[in-house]
Design an enzyme around this catalytic site. Structure first.
Site, PDB file in Angstrom:
ATOM      1  N   GLU A   1       1.006  -0.952  -0.148  1.00  0.00           N
ATOM      2  CA  GLU A   1       0.018  -0.149  -0.077  1.00  0.00           C
ATOM      3  C   GLU A   1       0.838   1.354   0.190  1.00  0.00           C
ATOM      4  O   GLU A   1       2.181   1.268   0.596  1.00  0.00           O
ATOM      5  CB  GLU A   1      -0.978   0.070   1.326  1.00  0.00           C
ATOM      6  CG  GLU A   1      -1.978  -1.153   1.247  1.00  0.00           C
ATOM      7  CD  GLU A   1      -2.829  -1.086   2.443  1.00  0.00           C
ATOM      8  OE1 GLU A   1      -3.672  -1.784   2.400  1.00  0.00           O
ATOM      9  OE2 GLU A   1      -2.669  -0.244   3.562  1.00  0.00           O
TER      10      GLU A   1
ATOM     11  N   LYS B   1       2.355   4.731   1.176  1.00  0.00           N
ATOM     12  CA  LYS B   1       2.505   5.211   2.553  1.00  0.00           C
ATOM     13  C   LYS B   1       2.504   6.644   2.213  1.00  0.00           C
ATOM     14  O   LYS B   1       3.476   7.368   1.590  1.00  0.00           O
ATOM     15  CB  LYS B   1       4.113   4.926   3.133  1.00  0.00           C
ATOM     16  CG  LYS B   1       4.220   5.245   4.513  1.00  0.00           C
ATOM     17  CD  LYS B   1       5.516   4.903   5.045  1.00  0.00           C
ATOM     18  CE  LYS B   1       5.633   5.278   6.380  1.00  0.00           C
ATOM     19  NZ  LYS B   1       5.167   6.851   6.823  1.00  0.00           N
TER      20      LYS B   1
ATOM     21  N   PHE C   1      -7.429   2.647   5.180  1.00  0.00           N
ATOM     22  CA  PHE C   1      -6.691   1.500   4.747  1.00  0.00           C
ATOM     23  C   PHE C   1      -7.290   0.283   5.690  1.00  0.00           C
ATOM     24  O   PHE C   1      -6.720  -0.808   5.639  1.00  0.00           O
ATOM     25  CB  PHE C   1      -5.234   1.867   4.936  1.00  0.00           C
ATOM     26  CG  PHE C   1      -4.685   2.355   5.857  1.00  0.00           C
ATOM     27  CD1 PHE C   1      -4.583   1.841   7.300  1.00  0.00           C
ATOM     28  CD2 PHE C   1      -4.215   3.620   6.058  1.00  0.00           C
ATOM     29  CE1 PHE C   1      -4.027   2.391   8.373  1.00  0.00           C
ATOM     30  CE2 PHE C   1      -3.404   4.254   6.995  1.00  0.00           C
ATOM     31  CZ  PHE C   1      -3.364   3.643   8.273  1.00  0.00           C
TER      32      PHE C   1
ATOM     33  N   ARG D   1       3.924  -2.044  17.220  1.00  0.00           N
ATOM     34  CA  ARG D   1       4.707  -2.038  16.169  1.00  0.00           C
ATOM     35  C   ARG D   1       4.878  -3.524  15.733  1.00  0.00           C
ATOM     36  O   ARG D   1       5.878  -4.174  15.758  1.00  0.00           O
ATOM     37  CB  ARG D   1       5.943  -1.506  16.370  1.00  0.00           C
ATOM     38  CG  ARG D   1       6.712  -0.777  15.068  1.00  0.00           C
ATOM     39  CD  ARG D   1       7.959   0.102  15.462  1.00  0.00           C
ATOM     40  NE  ARG D   1       7.596   1.519  15.933  1.00  0.00           N
ATOM     41  CZ  ARG D   1       7.097   2.311  15.233  1.00  0.00           C
ATOM     42  NH1 ARG D   1       6.760   2.539  14.267  1.00  0.00           N
ATOM     43  NH2 ARG D   1       6.881   3.612  16.096  1.00  0.00           N
TER      44      ARG D   1
END
Length: 512
Positions: free
Chosen positions: A208, A210, A299, A374
């Site tokens: 995708e 960024k 997204f 993360r």
């Protein structure tokens, strides 16, 4: 809880690199803490002040104060005094701040003074990160660490969960559920050095765009819409066009994840500074919306029609997103089947960069939404900008960096042969680098003014950075975004450093 206990743990956490030891230290601290101490202890450990900036400069902090012989200060007393300090304003405020700081430091022992100095100046960076604190909290309360992580994710606040856990035990975790109108911490991405590396790690994945915008979480409950940033700040009143866009979507009750970004007339992204300035503006929102309109680009879908989607694979969450959000409001993406299809992913990255975006995020199709973490299932890939710059000055550090020259003033070559300052950084430095640069920069010192040591522009340092933004504070009219030290280049001379002209040519977006 006495402040000395917190200061001691902070120092011990800083002194160890072992994660297990950090967790054990924090678990012991939490066992000793009362529930009322938690909203103070947790941010203090992370080097954050609940009050935000206090308006206290180094001139006040550097004044010597005789330390107390015995520890008597509690964390709640300290926090109350810092709250009082943060509210000082108006005529005579500088003198009143100095008085309050002197009162606080005079009641503190030498070790407590060091801790407070680092905390107030923003130099407490001992590695007591939220992830470690979550493990320590779980260990202290005998709660499953996975359940604590999920509660923190859903509450959007480690402090809130810790206070409930210490007061009521593991059963308190059941209170924290995904709820429309209550923001959750966003899932974040690790970095990969290339698209090939990312695809090799993840296999079948989505690649995708960024976007260099502001992360936004959109909550809709019927006709009510709330907008939250990555740090969970409510920005609903600042972005009326996002509220309108959310109300046009097919669903009636949902939580969506995305970015807000400003585009120019040609459909290319405007500078990050323009987007950030628009999102941060609270004054005359109508005029700001007309001058710098922003658009949502979604997204992910976290909740739809009261259905919690967090544990679903990304492919299923995206199917829900497609059902709700029309294609122009969804992030561009391409699907690749694995390493054998890496060429398509690399082509998509090249096209994304041509459209003016900063890179791609490669996402596993099977992964759940690990909010607040993360995760290794999201990997960001973007070109790394580096510059060879000259060190013009350095500032003495605080806290762990007391006695070390830390914050570097960075300059590029100007057309007249001088060096134009582009910004500062204290990031990316190892302990060994700090020791070396302190000795080397003192050899090059030509002047000292309190906390700043000016040096001969002889030392070249390689700096990585994420981009440029306009700034009236610096002579070139720009400053570096997220600058960090890569290495020193003693093999290069100052005349080999990069020029302002070359830098500006590489970033035409800041000159529009």
């Amino acid at each position: 809880m006495l402040l000395t206990r917190l200061a001691q743990v902070s120092q011990e956490v800083a002194a160890t690199s072992a994660r297990s030891r950090k967790i054990a230290l924090l678990a012991e601290l939490f066992r000793d803490a009362e529930a009322q101490d938690v909203p103070i202890v947790i941010p203090y450990l992370a080097g954050r002040l609940p009050q935000g900036r206090l308006g206290v400069g180094w001139k006040v902090l550097s004044r010597p104060v005789v330390a107390a012989a015995e520890p008597t200060l509690t964390v709640r007393e300290v926090n109350a005094l810092l709250s009082e300090l943060g509210q000082v304003s108006g005529a005579g405020s500088q003198a009143e701040r100095a008085r309050l700081v002197g009162e606080l430091m005079g009641a503190a022992t030498r070790d407590e003074q060091r801790f407070l100095l680092g905390l107030i100046s923003g130099e407490v960076r001992q590695g007591a990160l939220d992830a470690v604190a979550i493990e320590g909290l779980a260990q202290a309360t005998a709660a499953p660490s996975a359940d604590v992580r999920r509660a923190v994710m859903l509450a959007g606040s480690l402090r809130t969960v810790a206070e409930a856990l210490l007061a009521d035990g593991p059963g308190a975790l059941d209170r924290f559920r995904l709820t429309v109108g209550r923001p959750v911490l966003p899932m974040l991405a690790h970095s990969a050095s290339s698209v090939a590396e990312a695809v090799e790690k993840l296999g079948g994945c989505a690649v995708e765009e960024k976007l260099d915008g502001i992360r936004v979480q959109v909550h809709r409950d019927g006709g009510a819409v709330r907008l939250y940033t990555r740090t969970l700040d409510d920005i609903t009143d600042r972005l009326p066009e996002l509220t309108s866009a959310a109300l046009e979507l097919r669903g009636d009750r949902f939580i969506l994840d995305g970015e807000v970004i400003a585009f120019d007339a040609a459909g290319r992204p405007r500078s990050f500074q323009e987007t950030a300035g628009r999102v941060g503006s609270r004054v005359d929102v109508t005029t700001a919306a007309g001058t710098v309109p922003v658009s949502p680009v979604f997204f992910d879908a976290l909740s739809v029609d009261d259905r919690d989607l967090l544990d679903l694979p990304f492919a299923e969450r995206h199917a829900e997103l497609e059902r709700l959000v029309p294609e122009p409001m969804r992030v561009r993406r391409t699907l690749v089947s694995g390493p054998q299809d890496v060429h398509a992913a690399e082509e998509f990255l090249a096209e994304t960069l041509k459209r003016g975006h900063e890179g791609v995020v490669v996402k596993s199709l099977d992964a759940p939404y690990n909010a607040g973490r993360r995760g290794a299932s999201w990997l960001k890939v973007k070109p790394v900008h580096t510059l060879d710059l000259v060190v013009l000055a350095a500032e003495w550090g605080h806290g762990r960096r007391t006695g070390k020259l830390s914050n570097l003033h960075l300059g590029a070559r100007a057309t007249d042969g001088s060096f134009a300052m582009l910004g500062k950084t204290f990031k990316g430095m190892t302990d060994a680098m700090l020791t070396w640069q302190t000795e080397r920069l003192q050899e090059l010192a030509v002047d000292t003014n309190g906390s700043v040591v000016t040096v001969r522009p002889d030392l070249v340092v390689e700096i990585a950075y994420d981009g440029l933004q306009r700034s009236t504070r610096y002579p070139a009219g720009v400053t570096l975004r997220f600058a960090r030290v890569v290495r020193y280049r003693e093999d290069k001379r100052p005349e080999d450093a990069d020029t302002v002209e070359t830098l500006l040519a590489a970033h035409p977006e800041v000159r529009r």
